[in-house]
Design a protein around this motif. Sequence first.
Motif, PDB file in Angstrom:
ATOM      1  N   GLU A 447       0.902  -1.198  -0.035  1.00  0.00           N
ATOM      2  CA  GLU A 447      -0.035  -0.150   0.025  1.00  0.00           C
ATOM      3  C   GLU A 447       0.974   1.460  -0.066  1.00  0.00           C
ATOM      4  N   PRO A 448       1.848   1.494  -1.233  1.00  0.00           N
ATOM      5  CA  PRO A 448       2.625   2.531  -1.086  1.00  0.00           C
ATOM      6  C   PRO A 448       1.682   4.014  -1.282  1.00  0.00           C
ATOM      7  N   GLY A 449       2.366   5.155  -0.867  1.00  0.00           N
ATOM      8  CA  GLY A 449       2.046   6.259  -1.525  1.00  0.00           C
ATOM      9  C   GLY A 449       1.877   6.233  -3.090  1.00  0.00           C
ATOM     10  N   GLU A 450       1.237   7.319  -3.573  1.00  0.00           N
ATOM     11  CA  GLU A 450       0.730   7.476  -4.955  1.00  0.00           C
ATOM     12  C   GLU A 450       2.095   7.756  -5.937  1.00  0.00           C
ATOM     13  N   PHE A 451       2.893   8.500  -5.316  1.00  0.00           N
ATOM     14  CA  PHE A 451       4.067   8.599  -6.123  1.00  0.00           C
ATOM     15  C   PHE A 451       5.088   7.608  -5.919  1.00  0.00           C
ATOM     16  N   HIS A 452       5.140   6.920  -5.043  1.00  0.00           N
ATOM     17  CA  HIS A 452       5.925   5.767  -4.715  1.00  0.00           C
ATOM     18  C   HIS A 452       5.423   4.475  -5.582  1.00  0.00           C
ATOM     19  N   ARG A 453       4.173   4.356  -5.570  1.00  0.00           N
ATOM     20  CA  ARG A 453       3.412   3.355  -6.595  1.00  0.00           C
ATOM     21  C   ARG A 453       3.925   3.707  -8.326  1.00  0.00           C
ATOM     22  N   ASN A 454       3.656   4.950  -8.488  1.00  0.00           N
ATOM     23  CA  ASN A 454       3.542   5.167  -9.818  1.00  0.00           C
ATOM     24  C   ASN A 454       4.635   5.805 -10.423  1.00  0.00           C
ATOM     25  N   VAL A 455       6.071   5.666  -9.710  1.00  0.00           N
ATOM     26  CA  VAL A 455       7.031   6.170 -10.625  1.00  0.00           C
ATOM     27  C   VAL A 455       7.866   4.999 -11.169  1.00  0.00           C
ATOM     28  N   ILE A 456       8.333   4.976 -12.426  1.00  0.00           N
ATOM     29  CA  ILE A 456       9.315   4.327 -12.992  1.00  0.00           C
ATOM     30  C   ILE A 456      10.588   5.036 -13.651  1.00  0.00           C
ATOM     31  N   ALA A 457      11.718   4.354 -13.697  1.00  0.00           N
ATOM     32  CA  ALA A 457      12.762   5.017 -14.163  1.00  0.00           C
ATOM     33  C   ALA A 457      13.603   3.951 -14.743  1.00  0.00           C
ATOM     34  N   CYS A 458      14.250   4.427 -15.852  1.00  0.00           N
ATOM     35  CA  CYS A 458      15.279   3.655 -16.454  1.00  0.00           C
ATOM     36  C   CYS A 458      16.555   3.409 -15.964  1.00  0.00           C
ATOM     37  N   THR A 459      17.526   2.833 -16.435  1.00  0.00           N
ATOM     38  CA  THR A 459      18.887   2.817 -15.721  1.00  0.00           C
ATOM     39  C   THR A 459      19.725   3.781 -15.504  1.00  0.00           C
ATOM     40  N   GLY A 460      19.580   4.866 -16.553  1.00  0.00           N
ATOM     41  CA  GLY A 460      20.284   6.371 -16.226  1.00  0.00           C
ATOM     42  C   GLY A 460      21.668   6.318 -16.242  1.00  0.00           C
ATOM     43  N   ILE A 461      22.238   7.394 -15.838  1.00  0.00           N
ATOM     44  CA  ILE A 461      23.651   7.698 -16.138  1.00  0.00           C
ATOM     45  C   ILE A 461      24.651   6.901 -15.073  1.00  0.00           C
ATOM     46  N   GLU A 462      23.928   6.209 -14.219  1.00  0.00           N
ATOM     47  CA  GLU A 462      24.745   5.474 -13.319  1.00  0.00           C
ATOM     48  C   GLU A 462      25.605   3.977 -14.000  1.00  0.00           C
ATOM     49  N   TYR A 463      24.904   3.524 -14.909  1.00  0.00           N
ATOM     50  CA  TYR A 463      25.442   2.534 -15.380  1.00  0.00           C
ATOM     51  C   TYR A 463      25.373   2.777 -17.116  1.00  0.00           C
ATOM     52  N   CYS A 464      24.321   3.434 -17.620  1.00  0.00           N
ATOM     53  CA  CYS A 464      24.011   3.175 -19.303  1.00  0.00           C
ATOM     54  C   CYS A 464      24.914   4.292 -19.938  1.00  0.00           C
ATOM     55  N   LYS A 465      25.678   3.862 -20.977  1.00  0.00           N
ATOM     56  CA  LYS A 465      26.558   4.547 -21.884  1.00  0.00           C
ATOM     57  C   LYS A 465      25.771   5.766 -22.561  1.00  0.00           C
ATOM     58  N   LEU A 466      24.279   5.626 -22.795  1.00  0.00           N
ATOM     59  CA  LEU A 466      23.573   6.485 -23.661  1.00  0.00           C
ATOM     60  C   LEU A 466      22.984   7.399 -22.810  1.00  0.00           C
ATOM     61  N   ALA A 467      22.994   7.195 -21.373  1.00  0.00           N
ATOM     62  CA  ALA A 467      22.254   8.427 -20.462  1.00  0.00           C
ATOM     63  C   ALA A 467      23.007   9.746 -20.494  1.00  0.00           C
ATOM     64  N   ILE A 468      22.244  10.653 -20.211  1.00  0.00           N
ATOM     65  CA  ILE A 468      22.748  11.735 -19.828  1.00  0.00           C
ATOM     66  C   ILE A 468      22.581  12.361 -18.410  1.00  0.00           C
ATOM     67  N   VAL A 469      21.427  11.750 -17.936  1.00  0.00           N
ATOM     68  CA  VAL A 469      20.876  12.360 -16.596  1.00  0.00           C
ATOM     69  C   VAL A 469      20.879  11.138 -15.560  1.00  0.00           C
ATOM     70  N   GLU A 470      21.255  11.138 -14.488  1.00  0.00           N
ATOM     71  CA  GLU A 470      20.912  10.384 -13.198  1.00  0.00           C
ATOM     72  C   GLU A 470      19.272  10.095 -13.198  1.00  0.00           C
ATOM     73  N   THR A 471      18.763   8.994 -12.968  1.00  0.00           N
ATOM     74  CA  THR A 471      17.526   8.544 -12.875  1.00  0.00           C
ATOM     75  C   THR A 471      17.036   7.961 -11.560  1.00  0.00           C
ATOM     76  N   LYS A 472      17.566   6.841 -11.197  1.00  0.00           N
ATOM     77  CA  LYS A 472      16.908   6.109 -10.076  1.00  0.00           C
ATOM     78  C   LYS A 472      17.052   7.020  -8.872  1.00  0.00           C
ATOM     79  N   ALA A 473      18.053   7.852  -8.536  1.00  0.00           N
ATOM     80  CA  ALA A 473      18.153   8.442  -7.434  1.00  0.00           C
ATOM     81  C   ALA A 473      17.275   9.749  -7.636  1.00  0.00           C
ATOM     82  N   THR A 474      17.104  10.408  -8.571  1.00  0.00           N
ATOM     83  CA  THR A 474      16.122  11.490  -8.918  1.00  0.00           C
ATOM     84  C   THR A 474      14.647  10.817  -8.554  1.00  0.00           C
TER      85      THR A 474
END
Length: 595
Positions: A447-474
């Motif tokens: 029973e998470p909060g609505e934003f917890h429940r409804n956020v998704i994110a790609c791998t992001g700059i932490e690991y992805c060579k195509l990324a420009i921006v951090e995603t998971k932490a954001t």
Amino acid sequence: MSTTTEQTGATTPAPQALSDAEERRRHREEARLIRTREAAARKNTASKDGQWAAGDRTPLNPNEEFKSTGDPLEVRGRIENLYSKWGFWSIPPTDLRGRFRWWGLYTQRRPGIDGGKTAILEPHQLDDEYFMLRVRSDGGQLSVAQAREIGQISSEFGRETADVSDRQNIQLHWIRIEDVPEIFRRTEAVGLGSEEACGDVPRVILASPVAGVSKDELIDPTPQIEQIKELYIGSPEFSNLPRKFKTAFTGQPVPDILHEVQDIAFCAVEHPELGVGYDLWVGGGLSVNPMLGARLGVFVKPEIAHEVWKGVVSIFRDHGYRRLRTRARLKFVLKAWGPEKFLQVLQDDYLGYELPEGPAPKTATPGDRGDHVGIHQQKDGNWYVGVAPVAGRISGTKLQRIAEIAESVGSDRIRLTPLQKILILDIPEDRVSDVVNGLRALELESEPGEFHRNVIACTGIEYCKLAIVETKATAREVVKVLDQKFPTLDNPITVHVNGCPNSCARVQIADIGFKGQLVLDEESGEQVPGFQVHLGGRLGRGEDNDFGRKIRAHKVTEKGMPEYVERVTQNYLDTREDGEPFADWAFRVDEELIR
């Protein structure tokens, strides 16, 4: 008879110099003629789009070239017998950044390289000596033994990384080439693997995560998925497609597989005369050229689903555009042909029979969440519990613990969802609270909060060579701030965060979608990580399906993103009409309210 100069005694006047204007006009005309000749040459050669069906198999780009020299799946032998023994620097580029994908392996981004360097550095400068590994789990289906094994591999070889992707599988990081053969051995020992988890192949097949247990289900698509896997996955017949090919099945009356953005989707329907089967959709996809799939309006009996799937993927193989990678997706074939021609080619050239007309699947209503989070009863009287890791991030230890929780209540079925959620199935009624509390101890809320429940994110700059921006932490920061600010939000607002323009996190179909790019910081005047904003994307609504609204020149910085979501959410709550979904509001209101 013509008169010569000698016969007439006349002299030929010297040619006059052309004026600057005439010279420019002559050059323009020559350039126009060259373009015309080049266009005619392209028009008259079979190689203009690299379509095999047009008779041309000449490799037209580096990817097509390395695929033409042999089946990319053959690289496994070199991984096991050569590279794992000789080390990372023994791997040639076409294997490292090409064929390895056919076995779920991508080099990950070297730490410390900022987003401004993504499009500037050469691939070898971005490569780290470690890999991301995708474990293939079609339909998101895992047994207790499989989940435990992936968790143990994560802990032992992947520095505890284990992200639930929106393709219903687990992604590991920090994998060394020396450890890959052992990882292959251990995953395959429990009935998993990474064959064709990536590459120009039929990727992991999406399916409803409640296949076989849902009280509302019209049909369990698992047998059709297993048949396709057995007949075609790993077959040389389809191991060289123009690019990736995404498949989805659902037996739910309201589709829960984002069928409009898949290359092919089978959606359960009940035909008034022929019984239960599938409605067929083709040609959807996102990335930088998003297109909604087309409903072909035909009914597919379950027993021929694999034949229809083979026909559609064969069209892609034979007619797909192989010259340019940016156009090498089925959606471009559909756009060029239209649904009517596509269906005709499928029936005439690949099936040899006509498909009957059929009904459309039901469209979603505001109450159809489709993520299966929460506590739900199954059709057999047992229960399932769905939880939401923030943006799909868990760990190897947590995955092992999830397996233990499932096993402790007699369950052997764990499911991953297309929205980065996790389900435990087959829970006896008197053990539901044990599962809920056990998962809560892992910060996995039913029973998470609505934003917890409804956020998704790609791998992001932490690991992805195509990324420009951090995603998971954001994404985690958005959840932390917004669920505190709006603890009783009564209408869901989906937030999708993507690190680059490729839309792995499906930004165009979110209520609020963020596409990573460099943006201008007004305070410092410098380029900083940030996002282009998409607002009001919506699927599952039939003719009302639409991609998110973009506002010209509207960008937000990475640091300013949570505050932006807070402001827009408050504006929505202050000005919405009764029962109005966020997506409808975002398209209705003036720009000032969504800037």
